[in-house]
Design a protein around this motif. Structure first.
Motif, PDB file in Angstrom:
ATOM      1  N   THR A  32      52.640  10.065  35.590  1.00  0.00           N
ATOM      2  CA  THR A  32      53.803  10.407  34.491  1.00  0.00           C
ATOM      3  C   THR A  32      54.670   9.304  34.371  1.00  0.00           C
ATOM      4  OG1 THR A  32      53.452  12.650  34.798  1.00  0.00           O
ATOM      5  CG2 THR A  32      55.324  12.075  33.728  1.00  0.00           C
ATOM      6  N   ASP A  33      55.433   8.974  35.497  1.00  0.00           N
ATOM      7  CA  ASP A  33      56.700   8.074  35.663  1.00  0.00           C
ATOM      8  C   ASP A  33      56.127   6.512  35.294  1.00  0.00           C
ATOM      9  OD1 ASP A  33      58.340   9.797  36.267  1.00  0.00           O
ATOM     10  OD2 ASP A  33      58.785   9.311  38.041  1.00  0.00           O
ATOM     11  N   LEU A  34      54.992   6.406  35.741  1.00  0.00           N
ATOM     12  CA  LEU A  34      54.375   5.094  35.519  1.00  0.00           C
ATOM     13  C   LEU A  34      54.089   4.760  34.060  1.00  0.00           C
ATOM     14  CD1 LEU A  34      51.556   4.481  38.286  1.00  0.00           C
ATOM     15  CD2 LEU A  34      53.798   3.452  38.217  1.00  0.00           C
ATOM     16  N   TYR A  35      53.640   5.947  33.058  1.00  0.00           N
ATOM     17  CA  TYR A  35      53.431   5.904  31.743  1.00  0.00           C
ATOM     18  C   TYR A  35      54.615   5.837  31.026  1.00  0.00           C
ATOM     19  CZ  TYR A  35      52.222   7.352  26.944  1.00  0.00           C
ATOM     20  OH  TYR A  35      52.271   7.269  25.664  1.00  0.00           O
ATOM     21  N   ASP A  36      55.753   6.619  31.506  1.00  0.00           N
ATOM     22  CA  ASP A  36      57.055   6.737  30.936  1.00  0.00           C
ATOM     23  C   ASP A  36      57.774   5.355  30.913  1.00  0.00           C
ATOM     24  OD1 ASP A  36      56.671   9.290  30.005  1.00  0.00           O
ATOM     25  OD2 ASP A  36      57.922  10.166  31.796  1.00  0.00           O
ATOM     26  N   GLY A  37      57.476   4.640  32.208  1.00  0.00           N
ATOM     27  CA  GLY A  37      58.347   3.495  32.462  1.00  0.00           C
ATOM     28  C   GLY A  37      57.620   2.114  32.105  1.00  0.00           C
ATOM     29  N   LEU A  38      56.105   2.353  32.403  1.00  0.00           N
ATOM     30  CA  LEU A  38      55.642   0.949  32.218  1.00  0.00           C
ATOM     31  C   LEU A  38      54.610   0.758  31.040  1.00  0.00           C
ATOM     32  CD1 LEU A  38      54.708   0.617  36.107  1.00  0.00           C
ATOM     33  CD2 LEU A  38      56.588  -0.613  34.850  1.00  0.00           C
ATOM     34  N   GLU A  59      51.119  -4.126  35.635  1.00  0.00           N
ATOM     35  CA  GLU A  59      49.540  -3.722  35.338  1.00  0.00           C
ATOM     36  C   GLU A  59      49.094  -2.693  36.217  1.00  0.00           C
ATOM     37  OE1 GLU A  59      49.598  -7.635  37.748  1.00  0.00           O
ATOM     38  OE2 GLU A  59      50.495  -6.519  36.066  1.00  0.00           O
ATOM     39  N   VAL A  60      49.864  -2.177  37.474  1.00  0.00           N
ATOM     40  CA  VAL A  60      49.500  -1.031  38.375  1.00  0.00           C
ATOM     41  C   VAL A  60      49.400   0.061  37.491  1.00  0.00           C
ATOM     42  CG1 VAL A  60      51.936  -0.528  38.582  1.00  0.00           C
ATOM     43  CG2 VAL A  60      50.249   0.005  40.100  1.00  0.00           C
ATOM     44  N   TYR A  61      49.821   0.426  36.323  1.00  0.00           N
ATOM     45  CA  TYR A  61      49.698   1.519  35.402  1.00  0.00           C
ATOM     46  C   TYR A  61      48.102   1.534  35.084  1.00  0.00           C
ATOM     47  CZ  TYR A  61      49.290   4.404  31.401  1.00  0.00           C
ATOM     48  OH  TYR A  61      48.951   5.582  30.631  1.00  0.00           O
ATOM     49  N   LYS A 126      51.166   2.441  45.716  1.00  0.00           N
ATOM     50  CA  LYS A 126      52.461   2.611  45.999  1.00  0.00           C
ATOM     51  C   LYS A 126      52.961   1.059  46.132  1.00  0.00           C
ATOM     52  CE  LYS A 126      56.337   4.177  48.659  1.00  0.00           C
ATOM     53  NZ  LYS A 126      56.895   5.467  49.696  1.00  0.00           N
ATOM     54  N   ALA A 127      52.125   0.431  47.277  1.00  0.00           N
ATOM     55  CA  ALA A 127      52.627  -1.044  47.627  1.00  0.00           C
ATOM     56  C   ALA A 127      52.536  -1.890  46.357  1.00  0.00           C
ATOM     57  CB  ALA A 127      51.535  -1.282  48.448  1.00  0.00           C
ATOM     58  N   GLN A 128      51.375  -1.664  45.414  1.00  0.00           N
ATOM     59  CA  GLN A 128      51.282  -2.440  44.052  1.00  0.00           C
ATOM     60  C   GLN A 128      52.782  -2.203  43.227  1.00  0.00           C
ATOM     61  OE1 GLN A 128      47.558  -2.155  41.967  1.00  0.00           O
ATOM     62  NE2 GLN A 128      46.467  -2.107  43.819  1.00  0.00           N
ATOM     63  N   PHE A 129      52.977  -0.995  43.070  1.00  0.00           N
ATOM     64  CA  PHE A 129      54.002  -0.568  42.441  1.00  0.00           C
ATOM     65  C   PHE A 129      55.349  -1.363  42.798  1.00  0.00           C
ATOM     66  CE2 PHE A 129      57.942   2.221  41.722  1.00  0.00           C
ATOM     67  CZ  PHE A 129      58.077   2.205  40.382  1.00  0.00           C
ATOM     68  N   LEU A 130      55.425  -1.481  44.204  1.00  0.00           N
ATOM     69  CA  LEU A 130      56.564  -1.928  44.668  1.00  0.00           C
ATOM     70  C   LEU A 130      56.410  -3.457  44.555  1.00  0.00           C
ATOM     71  CD1 LEU A 130      56.905   0.149  48.053  1.00  0.00           C
ATOM     72  CD2 LEU A 130      58.238  -0.024  45.930  1.00  0.00           C
ATOM     73  N   GLN A 131      55.591  -3.996  44.052  1.00  0.00           N
ATOM     74  CA  GLN A 131      55.431  -5.607  43.867  1.00  0.00           C
ATOM     75  C   GLN A 131      55.836  -5.977  42.391  1.00  0.00           C
ATOM     76  OE1 GLN A 131      54.288  -7.850  46.134  1.00  0.00           O
ATOM     77  NE2 GLN A 131      54.638  -6.184  47.527  1.00  0.00           N
ATOM     78  N   ILE A 149      62.487   2.871  35.112  1.00  0.00           N
ATOM     79  CA  ILE A 149      62.037   3.882  36.373  1.00  0.00           C
ATOM     80  C   ILE A 149      61.435   3.038  37.542  1.00  0.00           C
ATOM     81  CG2 ILE A 149      60.579   5.825  36.910  1.00  0.00           C
ATOM     82  CD1 ILE A 149      60.421   6.743  34.203  1.00  0.00           C
ATOM     83  N   ASP A 150      62.302   3.184  38.528  1.00  0.00           N
ATOM     84  CA  ASP A 150      62.058   2.540  39.788  1.00  0.00           C
ATOM     85  C   ASP A 150      62.005   3.527  40.891  1.00  0.00           C
ATOM     86  OD1 ASP A 150      64.480   3.249  40.319  1.00  0.00           O
ATOM     87  OD2 ASP A 150      65.239   1.091  40.656  1.00  0.00           O
ATOM     88  N   SER A 151      61.659   4.787  40.676  1.00  0.00           N
ATOM     89  CA  SER A 151      61.509   5.766  41.475  1.00  0.00           C
ATOM     90  C   SER A 151      59.991   5.728  41.947  1.00  0.00           C
ATOM     91  CB  SER A 151      61.655   6.913  40.896  1.00  0.00           C
ATOM     92  OG  SER A 151      61.467   8.353  41.889  1.00  0.00           O
ATOM     93  N   THR A 152      59.701   6.169  43.472  1.00  0.00           N
ATOM     94  CA  THR A 152      58.521   6.234  43.963  1.00  0.00           C
ATOM     95  C   THR A 152      58.392   7.771  43.950  1.00  0.00           C
ATOM     96  OG1 THR A 152      59.561   6.009  46.079  1.00  0.00           O
ATOM     97  CG2 THR A 152      58.598   3.893  45.128  1.00  0.00           C
ATOM     98  N   PHE A 153      59.149   8.709  43.346  1.00  0.00           N
ATOM     99  CA  PHE A 153      58.905  10.260  43.801  1.00  0.00           C
ATOM    100  C   PHE A 153      57.479  10.664  43.822  1.00  0.00           C
ATOM    101  CE2 PHE A 153      58.246  14.382  41.941  1.00  0.00           C
ATOM    102  CZ  PHE A 153      58.906  15.150  43.149  1.00  0.00           C
ATOM    103  N   TRP A 154      56.546  10.161  42.730  1.00  0.00           N
ATOM    104  CA  TRP A 154      55.288  10.755  42.616  1.00  0.00           C
ATOM    105  C   TRP A 154      54.507  10.226  43.766  1.00  0.00           C
ATOM    106  CZ3 TRP A 154      53.956  14.989  40.544  1.00  0.00           C
ATOM    107  CH2 TRP A 154      54.652  15.716  39.514  1.00  0.00           C
ATOM    108  N   PHE A 155      54.796   8.903  44.153  1.00  0.00           N
ATOM    109  CA  PHE A 155      54.201   8.445  45.279  1.00  0.00           C
ATOM    110  C   PHE A 155      54.482   9.291  46.464  1.00  0.00           C
ATOM    111  CE2 PHE A 155      54.111   4.777  42.248  1.00  0.00           C
ATOM    112  CZ  PHE A 155      52.784   4.365  42.071  1.00  0.00           C
ATOM    113  N   ASP A 156      55.356   9.347  46.733  1.00  0.00           N
ATOM    114  CA  ASP A 156      56.020  10.221  48.066  1.00  0.00           C
ATOM    115  C   ASP A 156      55.569  11.581  47.920  1.00  0.00           C
ATOM    116  OD1 ASP A 156      57.131   7.413  48.631  1.00  0.00           O
ATOM    117  OD2 ASP A 156      59.220   8.090  48.000  1.00  0.00           O
TER     118      ASP A 156
END
Length: 198
Positions: A32-38, A59-61, A126-131, A149-156
């Protein structure tokens, strides 16, 4: 003692269905966050040519989509496996038989296996997202008046799902062993009673 054990086995069987529901909901919310933000940061052709992305790392999305689909399907399969516990009356049977053993260990094995697989995959993404180049991403979002959005909520949050899956799976196995212990103890008492009558 049987009464207490019967209560626990019923609770655990319902908990198995509940944790499958949690996993299903998690699979729906994961990207969800990846879609909304990326999503807006990725032109359609980025699916094939990631060099054309507007924000490096966005492109992690696209990369997470196959896993997200597998996770959704896996949660449905696990939900069906949890129904086996009820089809074999594992939730209220006083004595366990082969069907109860099979349904218990199949669900527990699948639950633990999926928990491990899910953890490894989510941590990888998550590691890809943080890149992601978050500085470029923030500037791009402001310029386009889009959400940043830079939150990792859904990953965590996967830790909660994985933890619940493992706890319920292990508890079902422990409950099975407890049941077998009580059944053996009851059998010994009956045999001792018969011996005393003779």
């Amino acid at each position: 003692m049987y009464k207490k054990q019967l209560t626990w086995q019923k609770i655990l069987c319902f908990a198995a269905i509940a944790v499958c529901g949690v996993m299903f909901l998690y699979s729906l919310g994961l990207s969800t966050d990846l879609y909304d933000g990326l999503f807006y940061a990725l032109p359609e052709e980025a699916k094939l040519e990631t060099s054309k992305v507007n924000v490096p790392g966005a492109e992690v999305y696209y990369h997470i989509q196959p896993f997200n689909k597998q996770l959704l399907n896996s949660s449905i399969v696990l939900l069906l496996l949890s129904c086996l516990l009820f089809m074999t009356n594992t939730h209220n049977r006083r004595k366990y038989y082969i069907g109860n053993a099979v349904s218990t260990f199949v669900f527990a094995g699948a639950g633990i296996g999926m928990a491990i697989w899910m953890h490894l995959q989510v941590e990888k993404f998550k590691a890809q997202f943080l890149q992601i180049d978050f500085e470029a991403y923030e500037k791009y979002a402001k310029r386009r008046r889009k959400e940043y959005i830079d939150s990792t909520f859904w990953f965590d949050a996967h830790w909660l799902v994985v933890g619940l899956l493992v706890v319920v799976s292990v508890a079902l196995i422990a409950n099975f062993l407890w049941k077998k212990h009580l059944m053996n103890a009851e059998k010994r008492l009956i045999e001792e009673g018969r011996g005393a009558v003779k």
